[in-house]
Design a protein around this motif. Structure first.
Motif, PDB file in Angstrom:
ATOM      1  N   ASP A   1      -8.506  -9.799   3.053  1.00 53.10           N
ATOM      2  CA  ASP A   1     -10.009  -8.837   3.134  1.00 53.10           C
ATOM      3  C   ASP A   1      -9.604  -7.612   3.940  1.00 53.10           C
ATOM      4  OD1 ASP A   1      -9.593 -10.194   5.579  1.00 53.10           O
ATOM      5  OD2 ASP A   1     -11.693 -10.686   5.633  1.00 53.10           O
ATOM      6  N   VAL A   2      -8.535  -7.708   4.869  1.00 55.93           N
ATOM      7  CA  VAL A   2      -7.969  -6.329   5.645  1.00 55.93           C
ATOM      8  C   VAL A   2      -7.382  -5.386   4.624  1.00 55.93           C
ATOM      9  CG1 VAL A   2      -6.688  -5.646   7.557  1.00 55.93           C
ATOM     10  CG2 VAL A   2      -8.113  -7.785   7.891  1.00 55.93           C
ATOM     11  N   ALA A   3      -6.616  -6.160   3.746  1.00 52.15           N
ATOM     12  CA  ALA A   3      -5.651  -5.335   2.746  1.00 52.15           C
ATOM     13  C   ALA A   3      -6.975  -4.506   1.976  1.00 52.15           C
ATOM     14  CB  ALA A   3      -4.805  -6.283   1.981  1.00 52.15           C
TER      15      ALA A   3
ATOM     16  N   ALA B   1     -15.332  -4.076  -3.471  1.00 48.56           N
ATOM     17  CA  ALA B   1     -15.579  -5.159  -3.925  1.00 48.56           C
ATOM     18  C   ALA B   1     -14.931  -6.267  -3.477  1.00 48.56           C
ATOM     19  CB  ALA B   1     -15.311  -5.031  -5.737  1.00 48.56           C
ATOM     20  N   ALA B   2     -13.513  -6.215  -3.215  1.00 45.21           N
ATOM     21  CA  ALA B   2     -12.733  -7.333  -2.750  1.00 45.21           C
ATOM     22  C   ALA B   2     -13.223  -7.550  -1.225  1.00 45.21           C
ATOM     23  CB  ALA B   2     -11.222  -6.636  -2.817  1.00 45.21           C
ATOM     24  N   VAL B   3     -13.421  -6.666  -0.484  1.00 44.84           N
ATOM     25  CA  VAL B   3     -13.920  -7.044   0.979  1.00 44.84           C
ATOM     26  C   VAL B   3     -15.323  -7.808   0.831  1.00 44.84           C
ATOM     27  CG1 VAL B   3     -14.603  -6.256   3.135  1.00 44.84           C
ATOM     28  CG2 VAL B   3     -12.786  -5.349   2.022  1.00 44.84           C
ATOM     29  N   LEU B   4     -16.359  -7.301   0.064  1.00 47.66           N
ATOM     30  CA  LEU B   4     -17.406  -8.105  -0.176  1.00 47.66           C
ATOM     31  C   LEU B   4     -17.365  -9.408  -0.655  1.00 47.66           C
ATOM     32  CD1 LEU B   4     -19.804  -4.862  -1.459  1.00 47.66           C
ATOM     33  CD2 LEU B   4     -19.707  -6.072   0.958  1.00 47.66           C
TER      34      LEU B   4
ATOM     35  N   THR C   1      -9.556  -2.830   2.880  1.00 47.31           N
ATOM     36  CA  THR C   1      -9.909  -1.849   3.473  1.00 47.31           C
ATOM     37  C   THR C   1      -8.795  -0.887   3.404  1.00 47.31           C
ATOM     38  OG1 THR C   1      -8.802  -2.334   5.517  1.00 47.31           O
ATOM     39  CG2 THR C   1     -11.120  -3.202   4.924  1.00 47.31           C
ATOM     40  N   TYR C   2      -7.437  -1.166   3.049  1.00 46.78           N
ATOM     41  CA  TYR C   2      -6.403  -0.442   2.833  1.00 46.78           C
ATOM     42  C   TYR C   2      -6.571   0.285   1.567  1.00 46.78           C
ATOM     43  CZ  TYR C   2      -3.891  -2.893   6.496  1.00 46.78           C
ATOM     44  OH  TYR C   2      -3.576  -3.610   7.772  1.00 46.78           O
ATOM     45  N   VAL C   3      -7.124  -0.545   0.528  1.00 48.20           N
ATOM     46  CA  VAL C   3      -7.119  -0.026  -0.893  1.00 48.20           C
ATOM     47  C   VAL C   3      -8.507   0.954  -0.760  1.00 48.20           C
ATOM     48  CG1 VAL C   3      -7.796  -0.713  -3.137  1.00 48.20           C
ATOM     49  CG2 VAL C   3      -6.240  -2.116  -1.938  1.00 48.20           C
ATOM     50  N   PHE C   4      -9.388   0.622  -0.299  1.00 50.41           N
ATOM     51  CA  PHE C   4     -10.562   1.556  -0.192  1.00 50.41           C
ATOM     52  C   PHE C   4     -10.268   2.881   0.471  1.00 50.41           C
ATOM     53  CE2 PHE C   4     -13.902   3.444   2.736  1.00 50.41           C
ATOM     54  CZ  PHE C   4     -14.775   3.775   1.835  1.00 50.41           C
ATOM     55  N   GLY C   5      -9.381   2.788   1.581  1.00 54.02           N
ATOM     56  CA  GLY C   5      -8.858   4.009   2.326  1.00 54.02           C
ATOM     57  C   GLY C   5      -8.168   4.966   1.337  1.00 54.02           C
ATOM     58  N   LEU C   6      -7.335   4.153   0.793  1.00 53.38           N
ATOM     59  CA  LEU C   6      -6.679   5.132  -0.079  1.00 53.38           C
ATOM     60  C   LEU C   6      -7.331   5.606  -1.321  1.00 53.38           C
ATOM     61  CD1 LEU C   6      -3.554   5.977  -1.257  1.00 53.38           C
ATOM     62  CD2 LEU C   6      -3.442   3.793  -2.420  1.00 53.38           C
ATOM     63  N   GLY C   7      -8.037   5.056  -1.996  1.00 51.37           N
ATOM     64  CA  GLY C   7      -9.081   5.440  -2.860  1.00 51.37           C
ATOM     65  C   GLY C   7      -9.839   6.624  -2.378  1.00 51.37           C
ATOM     66  N   LEU C   8     -10.456   6.479  -1.324  1.00 50.12           N
ATOM     67  CA  LEU C   8     -11.204   7.662  -0.386  1.00 50.12           C
ATOM     68  C   LEU C   8     -10.326   8.864  -0.475  1.00 50.12           C
ATOM     69  CD1 LEU C   8     -14.019   8.228   0.599  1.00 50.12           C
ATOM     70  CD2 LEU C   8     -12.951   7.371   3.014  1.00 50.12           C
ATOM     71  N   GLY C   9      -8.997   8.576   0.109  1.00 47.48           N
ATOM     72  CA  GLY C   9      -8.020   9.596   0.139  1.00 47.48           C
ATOM     73  C   GLY C   9      -7.829  10.449  -1.108  1.00 47.48           C
ATOM     74  N   LEU C  10      -7.641   9.931  -2.431  1.00 45.45           N
ATOM     75  CA  LEU C  10      -7.531  10.389  -3.542  1.00 45.45           C
ATOM     76  C   LEU C  10      -8.740  11.063  -3.925  1.00 45.45           C
ATOM     77  CD1 LEU C  10      -5.892   7.530  -5.598  1.00 45.45           C
ATOM     78  CD2 LEU C  10      -4.857   9.571  -5.062  1.00 45.45           C
TER      79      LEU C  10
ATOM     80  N   ILE D   1       0.830  -1.127  -0.002  1.00 44.67           N
ATOM     81  CA  ILE D   1       0.043  -0.052   0.175  1.00 44.67           C
ATOM     82  C   ILE D   1       0.782   1.174  -0.003  1.00 44.67           C
ATOM     83  CG2 ILE D   1      -0.336   0.148   2.454  1.00 44.67           C
ATOM     84  CD1 ILE D   1      -3.002   0.652  -0.101  1.00 44.67           C
ATOM     85  N   ALA D   2       1.784   1.188   0.634  1.00 44.99           N
ATOM     86  CA  ALA D   2       2.754   2.271   0.469  1.00 44.99           C
ATOM     87  C   ALA D   2       3.638   2.679  -0.757  1.00 44.99           C
ATOM     88  CB  ALA D   2       3.905   2.045   1.692  1.00 44.99           C
TER      89      ALA D   2
END
Length: 218
Positions: A177-179, A210-213, A181-190, A151-152
């Motif tokens: 699935d935890v990862a 989508a990945a988490v669901l 949430t990292y992708v979602f958080g980064l997308g939200l930040g963008l 993610i970094a």
């Protein structure tokens, strides 16, 4: 400062490696580690759908951490369980190195001169003395310690407009699935931080959700 930072984080990686070896030799590990080591061993020996006898489930159902399948190839390079601990050591310190180099770039771009050196040095100090990084690599193995590196790298490349950024999404989501949430958080930040990157942010956020669901559904 950049050279000193690389050296300091290199020493931290060595210290992590020694600490992990001590934990492994003294059996100071949790049942969770046993689950990952068992799956790692079984996959390396051709059992591509390993059953977790500690948790009594098929291993892939444990957060869908498919990163263990490619990691199993490393068993034949060094067939010892401590390698899993060293890999997560490398993941955490690797993420710190990416953060530090990125900080150096930002400081040099916006506050050139002595200010840049002081800012980079302060960031290095915080990374070097952070006690929670030691806790993260102790007593267990977690795929999140690998995901934090991916993610970094993804965030760094996206910030610099590099096309290779999307390459990091695959190993990142393979960490489970935890990862996601990292992708979602980064997308939200963008979406919030950059008008020019809103489309990429939306795609990234949707990928994470989508990945988490999907993982939760199966």
């Amino acid at each position: 400062v950049r050279r000193i930072g690389v050296e300091v984080l290199g020493l931290k990686l060595i210290a992590f490696g020694v600490w992990s070896a001590l934990l492994y030799r003294h059996f100071s590990l949790t049942p969770d580690f046993a689950q990952y080591q068992q799956a790692w061993f079984l996959i390396a020996h051709g059992h591509l759908n390993p059953y977790d006898t500690v948790g009594n489930f098929t291993f892939w159902q444990n957060h869908a951490e498919f990163i263990m399948w490619p990691l199993a190839l490393l068993y034949w390079v060094f067939p010892h369980g401590v390698l899993l601990l060293w890999l997560q050591d490398a993941g955490v310190v690797g993420a710190e190195l990416v953060a530090f180099l990125w900080l150096c770039e930002i400081a040099q771009r916006y506050r050139p001169g002595p200010d840049a050196r002081w800012l980079a040095g302060a960031g290095l100090l915080l990374l070097a003395i952070n006690p929670w990084s030691w806790w993260a690599v102790s007593f267990d193995f977690h795929a999140e310690c690998l995901a934090v590196l991916f993610i970094a790298l993804l965030a760094w490349d996206l910030a610099n407009g590099r096309r290779r950024a999307w390459v990091w999404v695959v190993p990142l989501l393979a960490c489970g699935d935890v990862a996601g949430t990292y992708v979602f958080g980064l997308g939200l930040g963008l979406l919030i931080a950059s008008r020019g990157a809103r489309r990429r942010g939306a795609v990234m956020a949707c990928l994470g959700v989508a990945a988490v669901l999907l993982i939760s559904a199966i």
